[in-house]
Structures are given as C-alpha cells and as structure tokens.
Scaffold this motif. Structure first.
Motif, PDB file in Angstrom:
ATOM      1  N   SER A   1      -3.350  -3.020  -9.589  1.00 39.78           N
ATOM      2  CA  SER A   1      -4.537  -2.465  -9.837  1.00 39.78           C
ATOM      3  C   SER A   1      -4.691  -1.227  -9.023  1.00 39.78           C
ATOM      4  N   GLY A   2      -4.025  -1.276  -7.806  1.00 38.33           N
ATOM      5  CA  GLY A   2      -4.503   0.094  -7.144  1.00 38.33           C
ATOM      6  C   GLY A   2      -5.645  -0.338  -6.148  1.00 38.33           C
ATOM      7  N   ASP A   3      -6.022  -1.793  -6.031  1.00 37.69           N
ATOM      8  CA  ASP A   3      -6.951  -2.154  -5.138  1.00 37.69           C
ATOM      9  C   ASP A   3      -6.545  -2.322  -3.709  1.00 37.69           C
ATOM     10  N   ALA A   4      -5.289  -2.695  -3.465  1.00 40.24           N
ATOM     11  CA  ALA A   4      -4.965  -2.954  -2.165  1.00 40.24           C
ATOM     12  C   ALA A   4      -3.375  -2.597  -1.848  1.00 40.24           C
ATOM     13  N   PHE A   5      -2.982  -2.517  -0.743  1.00 38.84           N
ATOM     14  CA  PHE A   5      -1.622  -2.080  -0.490  1.00 38.84           C
ATOM     15  C   PHE A   5      -0.894  -0.966  -0.880  1.00 38.84           C
ATOM     16  N   GLN A   6      -1.831   0.061  -1.157  1.00 42.68           N
ATOM     17  CA  GLN A   6      -1.300   1.443  -1.651  1.00 42.68           C
ATOM     18  C   GLN A   6      -0.165   1.888  -0.886  1.00 42.68           C
ATOM     19  N   ASN A   7      -0.128   1.919   0.312  1.00 46.97           N
ATOM     20  CA  ASN A   7       0.827   2.326   1.362  1.00 46.97           C
ATOM     21  C   ASN A   7       2.292   1.348   1.430  1.00 46.97           C
ATOM     22  N   LEU A   8       1.988   0.172   1.044  1.00 46.46           N
ATOM     23  CA  LEU A   8       3.092  -0.764   1.176  1.00 46.46           C
ATOM     24  C   LEU A   8       4.318  -0.342   0.561  1.00 46.46           C
ATOM     25  N   GLU A   9       5.531  -0.314   1.454  1.00 48.11           N
ATOM     26  CA  GLU A   9       6.840   0.162   0.926  1.00 48.11           C
ATOM     27  C   GLU A   9       7.762  -1.075   0.511  1.00 48.11           C
ATOM     28  N   TYR A  10       7.517  -1.868   1.376  1.00 49.46           N
ATOM     29  CA  TYR A  10       8.491  -2.958   1.332  1.00 49.46           C
ATOM     30  C   TYR A  10       8.047  -4.245   1.668  1.00 49.46           C
ATOM     31  N   LEU A  11       8.208  -5.746   1.105  1.00 45.31           N
ATOM     32  CA  LEU A  11       7.897  -6.819   1.597  1.00 45.31           C
ATOM     33  C   LEU A  11       8.676  -7.865   1.160  1.00 45.31           C
ATOM     34  N   THR A  12       9.241  -8.789   2.064  1.00 42.01           N
ATOM     35  CA  THR A  12       9.799 -10.070   1.677  1.00 42.01           C
ATOM     36  C   THR A  12       8.921 -11.033   2.273  1.00 42.01           C
ATOM     37  N   ILE A  13       8.733 -12.081   1.235  1.00 38.12           N
ATOM     38  CA  ILE A  13       8.026 -13.124   1.398  1.00 38.12           C
ATOM     39  C   ILE A  13       9.005 -14.683   1.263  1.00 38.12           C
ATOM     40  N   GLU A  14       9.080 -15.499   2.284  1.00 42.41           N
ATOM     41  CA  GLU A  14       9.690 -16.547   1.965  1.00 42.41           C
ATOM     42  C   GLU A  14       8.897 -17.733   2.293  1.00 42.41           C
ATOM     43  N   LEU A  15       8.932 -18.586   1.075  1.00 45.03           N
ATOM     44  CA  LEU A  15       8.106 -19.860   1.380  1.00 45.03           C
ATOM     45  C   LEU A  15       8.888 -21.028   1.720  1.00 45.03           C
ATOM     46  N   CYS A  16       8.325 -21.793   2.727  1.00 46.39           N
ATOM     47  CA  CYS A  16       8.764 -23.039   3.379  1.00 46.39           C
ATOM     48  C   CYS A  16       9.182 -24.194   2.372  1.00 46.39           C
ATOM     49  N   LEU A  17       8.319 -24.121   1.298  1.00 50.85           N
ATOM     50  CA  LEU A  17       8.342 -25.386   0.211  1.00 50.85           C
ATOM     51  C   LEU A  17       9.441 -25.070  -0.696  1.00 50.85           C
TER      52      LEU A  17
END
Length: 115
Positions: free
Chosen positions: A13-29
């Motif tokens: 939506s453009g509401d947040a994280f506009q400058n984020l280029e890379y992200l990895t999220i790992e769940l523990c469950l």
C-alpha cells in the motif's frame, strides 16, 4: 502469520517500509502456509515455463571475513506490486522462511527481465 501478511500489505500500500530492499523472516514454529499467505498478499505469478530474475544485493554489513558479500539470492515465480508506484518485490516462501526482495523496477520493467 498475520504479522507477515500485514508487513507485506503495508509495503504494497506504500504505508510503510518504502526503503526496505531485502528481508528474510524465519519462523521458529510450524512451516508457513504458503498458498494462504500468497493469496492474502495478492501475489502475482510468473509462468512456471519462464525463468524469473534473481534478486541479490551487496551486503551493507559483513559479519566476518569469509562471509558472502551479497545477500542470499531470491529466485521466485511470485511477486507483489506496490500500489503507489508499481514497484515490485519478489516473494519466496520455503517451509519456515519468507524472503522479500524489493526491486528498483516497475512491474513493466521487472517483467522484461523474465526469460
């Protein structure tokens, strides 16, 4: 899982994280419900007969001497398009990991890179 969906939808939506280029999220469950997440974020798909582009970036912080100088590659047939400027982010879900790589390209430019 709802936090992952909220994160991607806020980027979309453009509401947040506009400058984020890379992200990895790992769940523990448990493993991520891939199709449920992709449907909830409005993912688009590249034909399985085509080769999608691979997203990598130079790392801004290298933990140790022998570390890779680039982020782990994201090669995915799924992507999302930000509503405000039509920029694209590749989305890769594998078991317990969601990888997000924002391209500095519009959807039209991104699709020209598909082989």
């Amino acid at each position: 899982m709802s936090d992952l969906i909220k994160f991607v939808n806020r980027w979309n939506s453009g509401d947040a994280f506009q400058n984020l280029e890379y992200l990895t999220i790992e769940l523990c469950l448990d493993a991520m419900p891939r199709n449920e997440i992709l449907n909830a974020i409005g993912a688009k798909y590249i034909s399985p007969t085509k080769k999608p582009p691979t997203h990598t970036l130079p790392k801004r912080f290298i933990e140790y001497v022998d570390a890779e100088p680039k982020t782990n590659p994201i090669t995915s047939h799924t992507y999302v398009v930000r509503e405000t400027d039509s920029f694209v982010a590749s989305i890769l879900i594998q078991e317990k990991t969601l990888s997000f790589g924002a391209w500095n390209k519009t959807e039209k430019e991104f699709l020209r890179m598909v082989e």
